[in-house]
Design a protein around this motif. Structure first.
Motif, PDB file in Angstrom:
ATOM      1  N   PRO A   1       0.785  -1.290   0.104  1.00 39.32           N
ATOM      2  CA  PRO A   1      -0.125  -0.076  -0.182  1.00 39.32           C
ATOM      3  C   PRO A   1       0.886   1.166  -0.105  1.00 39.32           C
ATOM      4  O   PRO A   1       2.185   1.222   0.325  1.00 39.32           O
ATOM      5  CB  PRO A   1      -0.699  -0.104   1.378  1.00 39.32           C
ATOM      6  N   THR A   2       0.117   2.574  -0.182  1.00 33.69           N
ATOM      7  CA  THR A   2       0.808   3.717   0.263  1.00 33.69           C
ATOM      8  C   THR A   2       0.112   4.490   1.088  1.00 33.69           C
ATOM      9  O   THR A   2      -0.625   3.635   1.955  1.00 33.69           O
ATOM     10  CB  THR A   2       0.782   4.598  -1.442  1.00 33.69           C
ATOM     11  N   GLY A   3       0.282   5.743   1.320  1.00 31.72           N
ATOM     12  CA  GLY A   3      -0.575   6.517   2.458  1.00 31.72           C
ATOM     13  C   GLY A   3       0.523   6.710   3.557  1.00 31.72           C
ATOM     14  O   GLY A   3       2.012   6.446   3.426  1.00 31.72           O
TER      15      GLY A   3
ATOM     16  N   THR B   1       0.409   5.204   6.657  1.00 33.53           N
ATOM     17  CA  THR B   1       0.143   4.299   7.551  1.00 33.53           C
ATOM     18  C   THR B   1       1.620   3.297   7.232  1.00 33.53           C
ATOM     19  O   THR B   1       2.185   2.977   8.364  1.00 33.53           O
ATOM     20  CB  THR B   1      -0.950   3.302   7.290  1.00 33.53           C
ATOM     21  N   PRO B   2       2.050   2.956   5.899  1.00 39.96           N
ATOM     22  CA  PRO B   2       3.165   1.976   5.959  1.00 39.96           C
ATOM     23  C   PRO B   2       4.568   2.721   5.896  1.00 39.96           C
ATOM     24  O   PRO B   2       5.425   2.042   5.654  1.00 39.96           O
ATOM     25  CB  PRO B   2       2.941   1.402   4.275  1.00 39.96           C
TER      26      PRO B   2
ATOM     27  N   ASP C   1      -2.841   0.210  -5.897  1.00 33.07           N
ATOM     28  CA  ASP C   1      -3.682   0.943  -6.518  1.00 33.07           C
ATOM     29  C   ASP C   1      -2.918   2.429  -7.072  1.00 33.07           C
ATOM     30  O   ASP C   1      -1.630   2.365  -6.722  1.00 33.07           O
ATOM     31  CB  ASP C   1      -4.732   1.772  -5.545  1.00 33.07           C
TER      32      ASP C   1
ATOM     33  N   PHE D   1       1.529   7.140  -6.735  1.00 25.75           N
ATOM     34  CA  PHE D   1       1.951   6.242  -6.061  1.00 25.75           C
ATOM     35  C   PHE D   1       3.112   5.559  -6.392  1.00 25.75           C
ATOM     36  O   PHE D   1       3.909   4.863  -5.796  1.00 25.75           O
ATOM     37  CB  PHE D   1       0.830   5.201  -5.732  1.00 25.75           C
TER      38      PHE D   1
ATOM     39  N   ILE E   1      -6.222   1.197   6.094  1.00 19.71           N
ATOM     40  CA  ILE E   1      -7.446   1.307   5.742  1.00 19.71           C
ATOM     41  C   ILE E   1      -8.083   2.862   6.105  1.00 19.71           C
ATOM     42  O   ILE E   1      -7.400   3.568   6.592  1.00 19.71           O
ATOM     43  CB  ILE E   1      -8.252   0.712   7.414  1.00 19.71           C
TER      44      ILE E   1
ATOM     45  N   LYS F   1      -9.020   6.192  13.014  1.00 22.14           N
ATOM     46  CA  LYS F   1      -8.885   4.757  12.473  1.00 22.14           C
ATOM     47  C   LYS F   1      -9.900   3.909  13.349  1.00 22.14           C
ATOM     48  O   LYS F   1     -10.384   3.066  13.115  1.00 22.14           O
ATOM     49  CB  LYS F   1      -7.713   4.372  12.082  1.00 22.14           C
TER      50      LYS F   1
HETATM   51  C1  F6R Z   1      -3.331   3.195  -0.341  1.00 23.72           C
HETATM   52  C2  F6R Z   1      -4.410   2.418  -0.338  1.00 23.72           C
HETATM   53  C3  F6R Z   1      -5.521   3.248   0.751  1.00 23.72           C
HETATM   54  C4  F6R Z   1      -4.846   3.795   2.083  1.00 23.72           C
HETATM   55  C5  F6R Z   1      -5.784   4.111   3.198  1.00 23.72           C
HETATM   56  C6  F6R Z   1      -5.436   4.723   4.436  1.00 23.72           C
HETATM   57  O1  F6R Z   1      -2.532   2.391  -1.308  1.00 23.72           O
HETATM   58  O2  F6R Z   1      -4.848   1.592  -0.731  1.00 23.72           O
HETATM   59  O3  F6R Z   1      -6.564   2.052   1.191  1.00 23.72           O
HETATM   60  O4  F6R Z   1      -4.319   2.620   2.770  1.00 23.72           O
HETATM   61  O5  F6R Z   1      -6.708   5.321   2.490  1.00 23.72           O
HETATM   62  O6  F6R Z   1      -4.469   5.876   3.911  1.00 23.72           O
HETATM   63  P1  F6R Z   1      -3.604   6.351   5.028  1.00 23.72           P
HETATM   64  O7  F6R Z   1      -2.489   5.207   5.390  1.00 23.72           O
HETATM   65  O8  F6R Z   1      -2.783   7.497   4.657  1.00 23.72           O
HETATM   66  O9  F6R Z   1      -4.288   6.701   6.260  1.00 23.72           O
END
Ligand code: F6R
Length: 260
Positions: free
Chosen positions: A35-37, A39-40, A67, A80, A133, A202
């Motif tokens: 994933p990105t964002g 969280t990771p 994504d 991404f 999430i 969250k």
């Molecule tokens: C990102 C993705 C999203 C994020 C989610 C949480 O590739 O698939 O589902 O994981 O929107 O985003 P953050 O981590 O920024 O709170």
């Protein structure tokens, strides 16, 4: 579902990094779903550190990202592609040909999405899918009411998701309306699903996903169908769960051979 609660995001991310390291070391050709964002970010920092200090080898690792925004080129700072190369790929010895991220500029989107699914299959399937999430309970960009058996396709982002991602684009009006995302059906085929969530904002989505009914209104709840879903939380993200004491008791009494 295995719910693991750690005091903070550092300790949770360290644990996640240890699990990813174990998979990388055990498999001949480990296949990671990423994933990105926000969280990771810590997890990627720990993986880079493991590469530098412990020689964790990424040369056999194959990756598939969840994504990508439609309409963004790989060098757009909010894409991404850009994110992944900046925070992980450029800092480890991964082979560029082993990196897969949906192409937001593909001329035939449907064919591209089919091809992406095919490539995951040819690689042998995902050994682990790491997930964040959204506050609306989405995983990938599978927004509320996404089919729980969906495959890689284009989704329209909700207003809430576009607002939450506005910081990466300077202003909400610059956030694309569409994204290519792996489907819930695609995600559920991974051998392990590892969902990370940190922070109070969250907590509600986490409680709904883990302890609520399975519903396409909270697409993360589909993980209840997965035989090996691990949910790694900090205390804030776990704060609205009803069975916190049980999850902690289970973790404390985990058999030695199951630990990572
Ligand atoms: C990102 C993705 C999203 C994020 C989610 C949480 O590739 O698939 O589902 O994981 O929107 O985003 P953050 O981590 O920024 O709170």
């Amino acid at each position: 579902m295995e719910v693991i609660i750690q005091p903070d995001s550092e300790q949770a991310s360290q644990l996640a990094a240890r699990l990813v390291k174990k998979i990388i070391m055990e498999k001949d050709r480990p296949v990671l779903g990423l994933p990105t964002g926000n969280t990771p970010l810590l997890l990627y920092r720990y993986l880079v550190e493991m590469h530098r200090k412990e020689g964790l080898n990424f040369s056999r690792v194959v990756t598939f990202n969840l994504d990508e925004y439609v309409g963004l080129s790989p060098d757009h700072p909010a894409s991404f592609h850009y994110f992944m190369w900046k925070h992980l790929f450029s800092q480890v010895n991964i082979r560029p040909e082993n990196v897969h991220i949906p192409d937001g500029l593909a001329s035939d989107m449907e064919a591209h999405c089919r091809q992406y699914e095919e490539e995951i299959k040819v690689a042998g399937g995902l050994d682990i899918q790491i997930l964040g999430i959204g506050t609306d309970g989405h995983i990938g960009f599978n927004e509320p009411t996404s089919s729980l058996s969906s495959r890689t396709r284009i989704k329209t982002l909700t207003e809430q998701t576009r607002k939450e991602n506005a910081t990466f684009f300077g202003a909400e009006e610059n956030v694309p309306y569409h994204a290519i995302t792996m489907g819930i059906g695609t995600i559920l085929e991974a051998k392990i699903c590892l969902l990370l969530a940190f922070g109070k904002k969250k907590a509600r989505a986490i409680a709904q996903a883990i302890e609520g009914p399975v519903t396409s209104m909270v697409t993360a709840s589909a993980l209840q169908f997965h035989p090996r879903a691990i949910i790694l939380l900090d205390e804030e993200a776990a704060s609205e769960l009803r069975l916190v004491n049980y999850y902690q008791w289970v973790y404390e009494h985990k058999p030695e051979w199951q630990k990572f």
